[in-house]
Motif scaffolding. Structure first.
Motif, PDB file in Angstrom:
ATOM      1  N   GLY A 115      11.122  49.479  16.765  1.00  0.00           N
ATOM      2  CA  GLY A 115      11.710  50.529  15.708  1.00  0.00           C
ATOM      3  C   GLY A 115      12.944  49.860  15.100  1.00  0.00           C
ATOM      4  O   GLY A 115      13.270  50.436  13.959  1.00  0.00           O
ATOM      5  N   ILE A 116      13.322  48.826  15.515  1.00  0.00           N
ATOM      6  CA  ILE A 116      14.716  48.364  14.825  1.00  0.00           C
ATOM      7  C   ILE A 116      14.715  46.876  14.559  1.00  0.00           C
ATOM      8  O   ILE A 116      15.626  46.310  14.211  1.00  0.00           O
ATOM      9  N   CYS A 117      13.804  46.064  15.325  1.00  0.00           N
ATOM     10  CA  CYS A 117      13.784  44.786  15.241  1.00  0.00           C
ATOM     11  C   CYS A 117      12.535  44.088  15.179  1.00  0.00           C
ATOM     12  O   CYS A 117      11.579  44.717  15.764  1.00  0.00           O
ATOM     13  N   ASP A 118      12.387  42.676  14.425  1.00  0.00           N
ATOM     14  CA  ASP A 118      11.022  42.286  14.251  1.00  0.00           C
ATOM     15  C   ASP A 118      10.843  40.825  15.092  1.00  0.00           C
ATOM     16  O   ASP A 118      10.097  40.239  15.004  1.00  0.00           O
ATOM     17  N   GLU A 119      11.978  40.876  16.164  1.00  0.00           N
ATOM     18  CA  GLU A 119      11.628  39.937  17.430  1.00  0.00           C
ATOM     19  C   GLU A 119      10.356  40.036  17.973  1.00  0.00           C
ATOM     20  O   GLU A 119      10.116  41.269  18.288  1.00  0.00           O
ATOM     21  N   ILE A 120       9.801  39.092  18.179  1.00  0.00           N
ATOM     22  CA  ILE A 120       8.520  38.849  18.827  1.00  0.00           C
ATOM     23  C   ILE A 120       8.652  37.967  20.226  1.00  0.00           C
ATOM     24  O   ILE A 120       9.364  36.753  19.927  1.00  0.00           O
ATOM     25  N   ILE A 121       8.449  38.385  21.337  1.00  0.00           N
ATOM     26  CA  ILE A 121       8.557  37.568  22.624  1.00  0.00           C
ATOM     27  C   ILE A 121       7.119  37.103  23.167  1.00  0.00           C
ATOM     28  O   ILE A 121       6.445  38.127  23.270  1.00  0.00           O
ATOM     29  N   HIS A 122       7.225  36.030  23.268  1.00  0.00           N
ATOM     30  CA  HIS A 122       5.822  35.289  23.639  1.00  0.00           C
ATOM     31  C   HIS A 122       5.899  35.094  25.318  1.00  0.00           C
ATOM     32  O   HIS A 122       6.967  34.345  25.684  1.00  0.00           O
ATOM     33  N   ILE A 123       5.127  35.544  26.134  1.00  0.00           N
ATOM     34  CA  ILE A 123       5.312  35.433  27.810  1.00  0.00           C
ATOM     35  C   ILE A 123       4.044  34.459  28.174  1.00  0.00           C
ATOM     36  O   ILE A 123       3.155  34.503  27.804  1.00  0.00           O
ATOM     37  N   TYR A 124       4.631  33.446  28.822  1.00  0.00           N
ATOM     38  CA  TYR A 124       3.604  32.305  29.544  1.00  0.00           C
ATOM     39  C   TYR A 124       3.740  32.377  31.174  1.00  0.00           C
ATOM     40  O   TYR A 124       4.707  33.099  31.775  1.00  0.00           O
ATOM     41  N   VAL A 125       2.771  32.038  31.814  1.00  0.00           N
ATOM     42  CA  VAL A 125       2.953  31.766  33.063  1.00  0.00           C
ATOM     43  C   VAL A 125       2.915  30.234  33.798  1.00  0.00           C
ATOM     44  O   VAL A 125       2.236  29.740  32.956  1.00  0.00           O
ATOM     45  N   ALA A 126       3.879  30.049  34.353  1.00  0.00           N
ATOM     46  CA  ALA A 126       4.247  28.403  34.569  1.00  0.00           C
ATOM     47  C   ALA A 126       3.695  28.258  36.091  1.00  0.00           C
ATOM     48  O   ALA A 126       4.188  28.886  36.936  1.00  0.00           O
ATOM     49  N   ARG A 127       2.803  27.229  36.246  1.00  0.00           N
ATOM     50  CA  ARG A 127       2.258  27.104  37.744  1.00  0.00           C
ATOM     51  C   ARG A 127       2.362  25.495  38.033  1.00  0.00           C
ATOM     52  O   ARG A 127       2.495  24.700  37.036  1.00  0.00           O
ATOM     53  N   ASP A 128       2.085  25.250  39.005  1.00  0.00           N
ATOM     54  CA  ASP A 128       2.439  23.531  39.589  1.00  0.00           C
ATOM     55  C   ASP A 128       3.472  22.891  39.038  1.00  0.00           C
ATOM     56  O   ASP A 128       3.646  22.155  38.037  1.00  0.00           O
ATOM     57  N   LEU A 129       4.495  23.567  39.494  1.00  0.00           N
ATOM     58  CA  LEU A 129       5.926  23.288  39.287  1.00  0.00           C
ATOM     59  C   LEU A 129       6.387  22.017  39.727  1.00  0.00           C
ATOM     60  O   LEU A 129       5.968  21.596  40.908  1.00  0.00           O
ATOM     61  N   VAL A 130       7.172  21.241  38.917  1.00  0.00           N
ATOM     62  CA  VAL A 130       7.769  20.105  39.620  1.00  0.00           C
ATOM     63  C   VAL A 130       9.441  20.116  39.523  1.00  0.00           C
ATOM     64  O   VAL A 130       9.985  20.564  38.205  1.00  0.00           O
ATOM     65  N   LYS A 131       9.986  19.922  40.368  1.00  0.00           N
ATOM     66  CA  LYS A 131      11.425  20.098  40.157  1.00  0.00           C
ATOM     67  C   LYS A 131      12.302  18.973  39.605  1.00  0.00           C
ATOM     68  O   LYS A 131      11.899  17.737  39.631  1.00  0.00           O
ATOM     69  N   THR A 132      13.206  19.325  38.577  1.00  0.00           N
ATOM     70  CA  THR A 132      13.786  18.424  37.862  1.00  0.00           C
ATOM     71  C   THR A 132      15.394  18.937  38.014  1.00  0.00           C
ATOM     72  O   THR A 132      15.701  19.176  39.152  1.00  0.00           O
TER      73      THR A 132
END
Length: 179
Positions: A115-132
């Motif tokens: 209603g007030i903002c044109d922001e689009i948020i894209h959602i992802y799922v992350a798997r097989d994580l590597v610690k950094t």
């Protein structure tokens, strides 16, 4: 009622580093005009990081809008118009949680406040994580937590988690993966 709606003009009210506020003159199919305010935003990406135990890595951070600490999925703004949201999601995952993902799947996208903002948020799922290592901006103070999906959804329904992108992402994740 559908019909031709024309944007007749735009006036900039405020230009910030992340958001811009404009008023737009709109003409409706019946000929009437209105002035509408719009927050322009470059967009964002967010990620549901799933660890090896199936828990979701969340970030706890201070949010000025709530004047308090919130529990959210990692997210951030696109650095520039046209930036690939996947690149943004990967960057924010590592910056905020100190993890990279070997596998990133697109889940969905949505307008954050249509209603007030044109922001689009894209959602992802992350798997097989590597610690950094976490690589926070100088104005970010983030702690990392691991929670089960059930515990997080319960926090949503109890009003502990009130961030829309997090709530909708967790529900979409449960629905898509039938968890």
């Amino acid at each position: 009622m559908e019909g031709t709606i024309k944007k007749l003009g735009q006036t900039e009210i405020y230009r910030g580093s992340r958001v811009h506020l404009v008023t737009e003159t709109i003409q409706f199919p019946n000929g009437k005009r209105a002035e509408w305010e719009l927050i322009q935003h470059p967009g964002a990406a967010a990620v549901i990081p799933v660890d090896a135990d199936g828990k979701i890595i969340m970030v706890r951070q201070y949010r000025n809008a709530t004047d308090g600490w919130t529990l959210e999925i990692p997210a951030g703004c696109l650095d520039h118009p046209g930036e690939d949201p996947l690149e943004c999601a990967c960057r924010e995952l590592e910056e905020e949680t100190g993890h990279q993902a070997k596998k990133m799947d697109f889940l969905y996208k949505f307008y954050s406040s249509i209603g007030i903002c044109d922001e689009i948020i894209h959602i992802y799922v992350a798997r097989d994580l590597v610690k950094t290592e976490q690589s926070l901006d100088e104005d970010e103070f983030v702690t990392v937590e691991h929670h089960s999906l059930d515990a997080l959804l319960e926090m949503c329904f109890q009003g502990v988690i009130m961030d829309n992108k997090t709530i909708s992402a967790l529900l979409a994740y449960r629905y898509k993966y039938k968890l």
